[in-house]
Structures are given as C-alpha cells and as structure tokens.
Design an enzyme around this catalytic site. Structure first.
Site, PDB file in Angstrom:
ATOM      1  N   THR A 124       0.944  -1.154  -0.122  1.00 29.13           N
ATOM      2  CA  THR A 124       0.243  -0.495  -0.607  1.00 29.13           C
ATOM      3  C   THR A 124       1.296   1.120   0.119  1.00 29.13           C
ATOM      4  OG1 THR A 124      -1.552   1.173   1.852  1.00 29.13           O
ATOM      5  CG2 THR A 124       0.015  -0.271   2.485  1.00 29.13           C
ATOM      6  N   ASP A 125       0.502   2.108  -0.462  1.00 30.08           N
ATOM      7  CA  ASP A 125       0.739   4.044  -0.451  1.00 30.08           C
ATOM      8  C   ASP A 125       1.129   4.491   0.548  1.00 30.08           C
ATOM      9  OD1 ASP A 125      -1.383   4.010   0.659  1.00 30.08           O
ATOM     10  OD2 ASP A 125      -2.210   5.847  -1.217  1.00 30.08           O
ATOM     11  N   GLU A 126       0.385   3.542   2.015  1.00 30.24           N
ATOM     12  CA  GLU A 126      -0.049   3.894   3.172  1.00 30.24           C
ATOM     13  C   GLU A 126       1.946   3.856   4.088  1.00 30.24           C
ATOM     14  OE1 GLU A 126      -3.012   3.510   6.296  1.00 30.24           O
ATOM     15  OE2 GLU A 126      -4.306   3.892   4.221  1.00 30.24           O
ATOM     16  N   TYR A 149      -1.442   0.070  11.679  1.00 27.45           N
ATOM     17  CA  TYR A 149      -1.706  -0.741   9.831  1.00 27.45           C
ATOM     18  C   TYR A 149      -0.467  -0.924   9.429  1.00 27.45           C
ATOM     19  CZ  TYR A 149      -3.200  -1.252   4.882  1.00 27.45           C
ATOM     20  OH  TYR A 149      -3.248  -1.602   3.581  1.00 27.45           O
ATOM     21  N   LYS A 153       2.656  -2.942   7.521  1.00 26.82           N
ATOM     22  CA  LYS A 153       2.809  -3.257   5.918  1.00 26.82           C
ATOM     23  C   LYS A 153       4.136  -3.170   5.376  1.00 26.82           C
ATOM     24  CE  LYS A 153       0.173  -4.863   2.846  1.00 26.82           C
ATOM     25  NZ  LYS A 153      -0.497  -5.591   2.410  1.00 26.82           N
TER      26      LYS A 153
HETATM   27  P1  NAD Z   1      -9.578  -6.924   3.093  1.00 27.90           P
HETATM   28  O1  NAD Z   1     -10.085  -6.741   4.421  1.00 27.90           O
HETATM   29  O2  NAD Z   1     -11.218  -6.659   1.871  1.00 27.90           O
HETATM   30  O3  NAD Z   1      -9.686  -8.535   2.786  1.00 27.90           O
HETATM   31  C1  NAD Z   1      -8.699  -8.929   3.169  1.00 27.90           C
HETATM   32  C2  NAD Z   1      -8.876 -10.984   3.137  1.00 27.90           C
HETATM   33  O4  NAD Z   1      -7.766 -11.552   3.536  1.00 27.90           O
HETATM   34  C3  NAD Z   1     -10.316 -11.165   3.668  1.00 27.90           C
HETATM   35  O5  NAD Z   1     -10.686 -11.737   2.771  1.00 27.90           O
HETATM   36  C4  NAD Z   1     -10.098 -11.637   4.892  1.00 27.90           C
HETATM   37  O6  NAD Z   1     -10.667 -13.006   4.994  1.00 27.90           O
HETATM   38  C5  NAD Z   1      -8.276 -12.616   4.385  1.00 27.90           C
HETATM   39  N1  NAD Z   1      -7.119 -12.626   6.022  1.00 27.90           N
HETATM   40  C6  NAD Z   1      -7.381 -11.881   6.419  1.00 27.90           C
HETATM   41  N2  NAD Z   1      -6.557 -12.325   7.646  1.00 27.90           N
HETATM   42  C7  NAD Z   1      -6.124 -13.223   6.869  1.00 27.90           C
HETATM   43  C8  NAD Z   1      -5.575 -14.713   7.428  1.00 27.90           C
HETATM   44  N3  NAD Z   1      -4.687 -14.993   8.897  1.00 27.90           N
HETATM   45  N4  NAD Z   1      -5.000 -15.499   6.394  1.00 27.90           N
HETATM   46  C9  NAD Z   1      -5.701 -15.634   4.962  1.00 27.90           C
HETATM   47  N5  NAD Z   1      -6.815 -14.586   5.064  1.00 27.90           N
HETATM   48  C10 NAD Z   1      -6.762 -13.945   6.126  1.00 27.90           C
HETATM   49  O7  NAD Z   1      -9.024  -5.508   2.131  1.00 27.90           O
HETATM   50  P2  NAD Z   1      -8.987  -5.363   0.309  1.00 27.90           P
HETATM   51  O8  NAD Z   1      -9.260  -3.913   0.554  1.00 27.90           O
HETATM   52  O9  NAD Z   1      -8.984  -6.695  -0.463  1.00 27.90           O
HETATM   53  O10 NAD Z   1      -7.042  -5.239   0.594  1.00 27.90           O
HETATM   54  C11 NAD Z   1      -6.370  -6.416  -0.027  1.00 27.90           C
HETATM   55  C12 NAD Z   1      -4.734  -5.875   0.188  1.00 27.90           C
HETATM   56  O11 NAD Z   1      -4.505  -5.408  -0.056  1.00 27.90           O
HETATM   57  C13 NAD Z   1      -4.530  -5.512   1.834  1.00 27.90           C
HETATM   58  O12 NAD Z   1      -3.308  -6.024   1.578  1.00 27.90           O
HETATM   59  C14 NAD Z   1      -4.234  -4.452   1.450  1.00 27.90           C
HETATM   60  O13 NAD Z   1      -3.518  -3.709   2.508  1.00 27.90           O
HETATM   61  C15 NAD Z   1      -3.740  -4.197  -0.037  1.00 27.90           C
HETATM   62  N6  NAD Z   1      -3.709  -2.558  -0.518  1.00 27.90           N
HETATM   63  C16 NAD Z   1      -5.268  -2.391  -0.320  1.00 27.90           C
HETATM   64  C17 NAD Z   1      -6.121  -0.967  -0.514  1.00 27.90           C
HETATM   65  C18 NAD Z   1      -7.006  -0.246  -0.351  1.00 27.90           C
HETATM   66  O14 NAD Z   1      -8.088   0.404  -0.681  1.00 27.90           O
HETATM   67  N7  NAD Z   1      -8.473  -1.310  -0.188  1.00 27.90           N
HETATM   68  C19 NAD Z   1      -5.245  -0.635  -1.345  1.00 27.90           C
HETATM   69  C20 NAD Z   1      -4.071  -0.574  -1.883  1.00 27.90           C
HETATM   70  C21 NAD Z   1      -2.700  -2.092  -1.050  1.00 27.90           C
HETATM   71  O1  DAU Z   2      -3.958   3.838   0.688  1.00 27.83           O
HETATM   72  C1  DAU Z   2      -4.416   2.778   0.805  1.00 27.83           C
HETATM   73  C2  DAU Z   2      -5.337   2.429   1.588  1.00 27.83           C
HETATM   74  O2  DAU Z   2      -6.671   2.919   1.456  1.00 27.83           O
HETATM   75  C3  DAU Z   2      -5.423   1.130   2.206  1.00 27.83           C
HETATM   76  O3  DAU Z   2      -4.121   0.713   2.204  1.00 27.83           O
HETATM   77  C4  DAU Z   2      -6.058   0.109   2.898  1.00 27.83           C
HETATM   78  O4  DAU Z   2      -6.496  -0.327   3.229  1.00 27.83           O
HETATM   79  C5  DAU Z   2      -7.863   0.721   2.690  1.00 27.83           C
HETATM   80  O5  DAU Z   2      -8.581   0.865   3.804  1.00 27.83           O
HETATM   81  C6  DAU Z   2      -7.373   2.813   2.977  1.00 27.83           C
HETATM   82  O6  DAU Z   2      -7.105   2.782   4.143  1.00 27.83           O
HETATM   83  P1  DAU Z   2      -7.962   4.360   4.198  1.00 27.83           P
HETATM   84  O7  DAU Z   2      -7.376   5.226   5.912  1.00 27.83           O
HETATM   85  O8  DAU Z   2      -6.861   5.964   2.775  1.00 27.83           O
HETATM   86  O9  DAU Z   2      -9.415   3.737   3.803  1.00 27.83           O
HETATM   87  P2  DAU Z   2     -10.613   5.144   4.641  1.00 27.83           P
HETATM   88  O10 DAU Z   2     -11.642   3.932   3.848  1.00 27.83           O
HETATM   89  O11 DAU Z   2     -11.072   4.063   5.591  1.00 27.83           O
HETATM   90  O12 DAU Z   2     -10.384   6.104   4.911  1.00 27.83           O
HETATM   91  C7  DAU Z   2     -10.804   6.670   3.708  1.00 27.83           C
HETATM   92  C8  DAU Z   2     -10.268   8.753   4.105  1.00 27.83           C
HETATM   93  O13 DAU Z   2     -11.908   8.804   4.876  1.00 27.83           O
HETATM   94  C9  DAU Z   2      -9.768   8.954   5.116  1.00 27.83           C
HETATM   95  O14 DAU Z   2      -8.764  10.013   4.858  1.00 27.83           O
HETATM   96  C10 DAU Z   2     -10.126   8.957   6.683  1.00 27.83           C
HETATM   97  C11 DAU Z   2     -11.732   9.440   5.807  1.00 27.83           C
HETATM   98  N1  DAU Z   2     -12.870   8.990   7.016  1.00 27.83           N
HETATM   99  C12 DAU Z   2     -12.917   7.327   6.324  1.00 27.83           C
HETATM  100  C13 DAU Z   2     -13.742   6.910   7.502  1.00 27.83           C
HETATM  101  C14 DAU Z   2     -14.207   5.394   7.588  1.00 27.83           C
HETATM  102  C15 DAU Z   2     -13.303   9.143   7.440  1.00 27.83           C
HETATM  103  O15 DAU Z   2     -14.022  10.874   7.135  1.00 27.83           O
HETATM  104  N2  DAU Z   2     -14.940   9.220   8.218  1.00 27.83           N
HETATM  105  C16 DAU Z   2     -15.095   7.832   8.264  1.00 27.83           C
HETATM  106  O16 DAU Z   2     -15.993   7.139   8.339  1.00 27.83           O
END
Ligand code: NAD
Ligand code: DAU
Length: 341
Positions: A124-126, A149, A153
């Site tokens: 992730t970019d985080e 988190y 990562k």
């Molecule tokens: P998500 O939380 O929707 O899904 C995570 C999945 O991992 C779930 O299906 C969960 O059951 C499974 N899991 C959790 N713990 C596990 C374990 N111990 N063993 C096996 N499976 C397990 O997450 P997402 O948003 O789909 O993100 C997927 C990946 O992409 C993550 O690694 C996250 O860091 C990365 N990522 C997410 C975003 C985003 O915006 N959502 C952006 C950049 C990177």
């Molecule tokens: O940048 C990539 C990341 O993006 C991934 O690595 C993470 O897995 C993914 O969850 C996401 O992280 P963020 O923290 O940016 O996503 P989130 O949807 O939780 O929040 C997006 C923005 O909105 C953040 O600035 C917090 C804000 N927010 C979020 C929630 C849930 C609110 O203002 N209100 C809310 O209720």
C-alpha cells in the site's frame, strides 16, 4: 500457471480472482481465513469453475500454507491476505502484526521452500506516510508509516525485500493508493457513505474533511497486479495510483448528490488519531516499464460503484447486521455527532 491468491474472498482479492477466471488458462486457488472481511458471496458464480478452488486457511498456519502450496503445485503467489482497516489497527494493533507481518514471513518462507517462481506482495502507499500539499510518492520515498496498519505493511514489505536480497527469491511488490468499486466492505469510506446515505443515516466525516486520497477503480488495480505478476522485474517495487486526488469532503458531497440525498446528513466527527493528510502516487514507473494505465475515470467509476451498491443492497445489508453493528457502535459511539446507524 497454478496461482495461489491469498485473501481472495476480500474486496480486491475477489475482484482479482474474477479477473483471472474471466480470461487465460490459469488455475486459481483462493486461500482465505474468512475473517470479518472475507465473504464467499464476493465470489458467487465462481464456485463451479473447474479452474477455481477455495481453501479455507490462515497464512499464520505454517502447516496449512505448506500443504496448499504442495497439494496444488503452486507456481505463483499473489498475496492480498491482510488486516486492512486503519481504524481497526488503532483499536487493536496485535492482529495486524500477526497477520500482516508474521503471516507474510511464513508465506515467503514456505513459498521459497516450495519453489514458487513469482511472489507478488500486494502492499500500500500508506507505507510512505503522509504528504504535505506538494509532491508525490515515488518508489524510493523513504518508508514512514504512521498507523499500526501501515507499520505492519511496511514491515512485511521489508521482509519481502530481505527475501529477494538474501535468497534471490523472486518477490515483486506493489504499492497502491485507495481502491473503490464492487465488493468493498462497508466500513471503508465510499461504501460506508453510500450505505448510510441510502438509510438516511449521518455521514461521519473525520476532522475537517480536507484529507486527500488518490482513488483508483479496483479493476485497474487488478490489471496492474496482473501485469506485475507476469512481466514485472523480480525484486521490483511498483507504485500504482489513479492520478485522481480528492478531498474526503468533496467525495462525500459527490456521493450524496448522486444519491439525491441531503448534504445535511454530513456530520463532522472527531478525527482519526495520526490521520495521514494526503496520499498521491507517481505511477510513471509501472507505466513506462510495463505499459500500465488506469482505464476507468473517476466519474464513471463512481457511477458504476454507486449503481452496484444500489443493485446489491442484500449484500451490504447482510454485512451491516450482527457483529458489524457492534464494531460500528464502538468505533463511532465516542466520536461525537449522532453517527450510529
Ligand atoms: P479486505 O480486508 O477486504 O480483505 C482481506 C482478506 O484477507 C479477507 O478476505 C480476509 O478474510 C483475508 N484474511 C485476513 N486475515 C487472513 C489470514 N490470517 N489468513 C488468510 N486470509 C486472511 O482487504 P482489501 O481492501 O481487499 O485489501 C487487500 C490487500 O490490498 C491488503 O493486503 C491491503 O493492504 C492491500 N491494499 C488495499 C487497498 C485498498 O484501498 N483497499 C489499497 C492498497 C493496498
Ligand atoms: O491508501 C491505501 C489504503 O487505503 C489501503 O492500504 C487500506 O487498506 C485502505 O483501507 C485505505 O485506507 P484509508 O484509511 O485511506 O481508507 P478509509 O476508507 O478507511 O478512509 C478514507 C479516508 O476517509 C480517510 O482519510 C479517512 C476518512 N474517513 C473514513 C471513514 C471510514 C472518514 O472521514 N470517515 C469515515 O467514516
């Protein structure tokens, strides 16, 4: 190829499994623990595909990881499985270390022992921390994670780096910005706001709502991961982003307007601790090296996403009942503002 997708029942993993099954000839084994975020309904319609198999398992369980790699003759791993929600990591960091760091290390070690030829770490970019008003994250930006988190990562990324440097194990790392689209768990910003708005509930915006995220449609992330899997440079790190920066408040207003709801639903609540101000990605490396470009512009992607949540109300209503409600009450109960569903 025989591909192991970890976390394939989550948001991005399920979209990626669907992409793999839609074309090509790869066999796909989805290895997922089915935590609160894992949902086999995300893969409805895939079960009967002869190229697909689901194995319930935990990436922290060495024996289970070893068995699935051997039994399925896995040649490539795409590692999505993680605890992924920043807010949950503030409440309880430990499981983030266990799953994201230890789980990744076990998967790396076992994959190497099993002779896996390509290992994609979906990061992730985080890991880069927060930007000020100017600048973009590039692959050489120093790691400076701010949430548990993000720290977990970053630790996993460094473990991947060490496996490449020490063992020449072919790890490839992707670092993507915020994804949105179908099957995103409704505790993340966009689906939470859509679901709350549809139920005429308050829309909790953290702080002043001016934090900036760079949004990318999930299928564009999946095509980037797939390119990295097939054509990326072993040891390479690839930033992925939408070139689409937006303040949270602007995004929430767009959603409210699109749904025909009142902006009065927007409620400013206490900020997230350590809330990163701005993320923005320079994706020129993956573009020049692998020819990747995002294909879905934000207006079209957001419209598709809203339509999907409108058409799949059963999917998110089921999730928002039960245990999720307890989480919601805990997370938002003490932020101030009448935000409970
Ligand atoms: P998500 O939380 O929707 O899904 C995570 C999945 O991992 C779930 O299906 C969960 O059951 C499974 N899991 C959790 N713990 C596990 C374990 N111990 N063993 C096996 N499976 C397990 O997450 P997402 O948003 O789909 O993100 C997927 C990946 O992409 C993550 O690694 C996250 O860091 C990365 N990522 C997410 C975003 C985003 O915006 N959502 C952006 C950049 C990177
Ligand atoms: O940048 C990539 C990341 O993006 C991934 O690595 C993470 O897995 C993914 O969850 C996401 O992280 P963020 O923290 O940016 O996503 P989130 O949807 O939780 O929040 C997006 C923005 O909105 C953040 O600035 C917090 C804000 N927010 C979020 C929630 C849930 C609110 O203002 N209100 C809310 O209720």
């Amino acid at each position: 190829m025989n591909i192991l997708v970890t976390g394939g029942a989550g948001f991005i993993g399920a979209n990626y499994v669907r992409l793999l099954l839609a074309g090509g000839e790869d066999r796909v084994v989805n290895f997922d623990l089915l935590t609160y975020a894992g949902n086999l309904e995300n893969l409805a319609g895939c079960e009967d595909n002869p190229r697909y198999r689901f194995v319930r398992g935990d990436v922290r369980d060495r024996a289970a990881v070893r068995a699935v790699l051997a039994d399925e003759k896995i040649e490539a791993v795409v590692h999505f499985a993680a605890e992924s929600h920043v807010d949950r990591s503030v409440e309880g960091p430990e499981v983030f270390v266990l799953t994201n760091v230890l789980g990744t290390e076990i998967l790396l070690e076992e994959s190497r022992a099993a002779g896996v030829e390509r290992f994609v770490m979906v990061s992730t970019d985080e890991v880069y921390g927060s930007l000020g008003r100017e600048g973009l994250f590039v692959e050489t930006t120093p790691l400076a994670p701010n949430s548990p988190y993000a720290a977990s990562k970053a630790a996993a990324d460094l473990m991947c780096r060490s496996f490449f440097k020490t063992f020449n194990f072919p790890v490839l790392t992707t670092r993507c910005s915020n994804n949105y689209g179908p099957y995103q768990f409704p505790e993340k910003l966009i689906p939470l706001m859509i679901a709350n708005a549809l139920e005429d509930k308050p829309l909790p915006v953290y702080g002043d709502g001016r934090n900036v995220r760079d949004w990318l449609y999930v299928q564009d992330h999946c095509t980037a991961i797939d390119l990295v899997l097939r054509r990326g440079r072993p040891g390479g790190i690839y930033n992925i982003g939408g070139c689409n920066e937006m303040q949270n408040i602007t995004l929430v207003e767009m959603l409210v307007d699109r749904l025909g709801k009142s902006r009065d639903l927007i409620t400013f609540v206490k900020d997230r601790p350590g809330h990163d101000q701005r993320y923005a990605i320079d994706a020129s490396l993956i573009s020049s090296e692998l020819g990747w470009q995002p294909s879905v512009d934000f207006a079209a992607g957001l419209a598709r996403t809203v339509d999907w949540y409108l058409a799949n109300r059963d999917w998110w209503e089921k999730i928002r009942s039960g245990a999720y409600m307890e989480y919601y009450a805990k997370m938002y109960g003490d932020r101030g503002g009448a935000t409970g569903p």
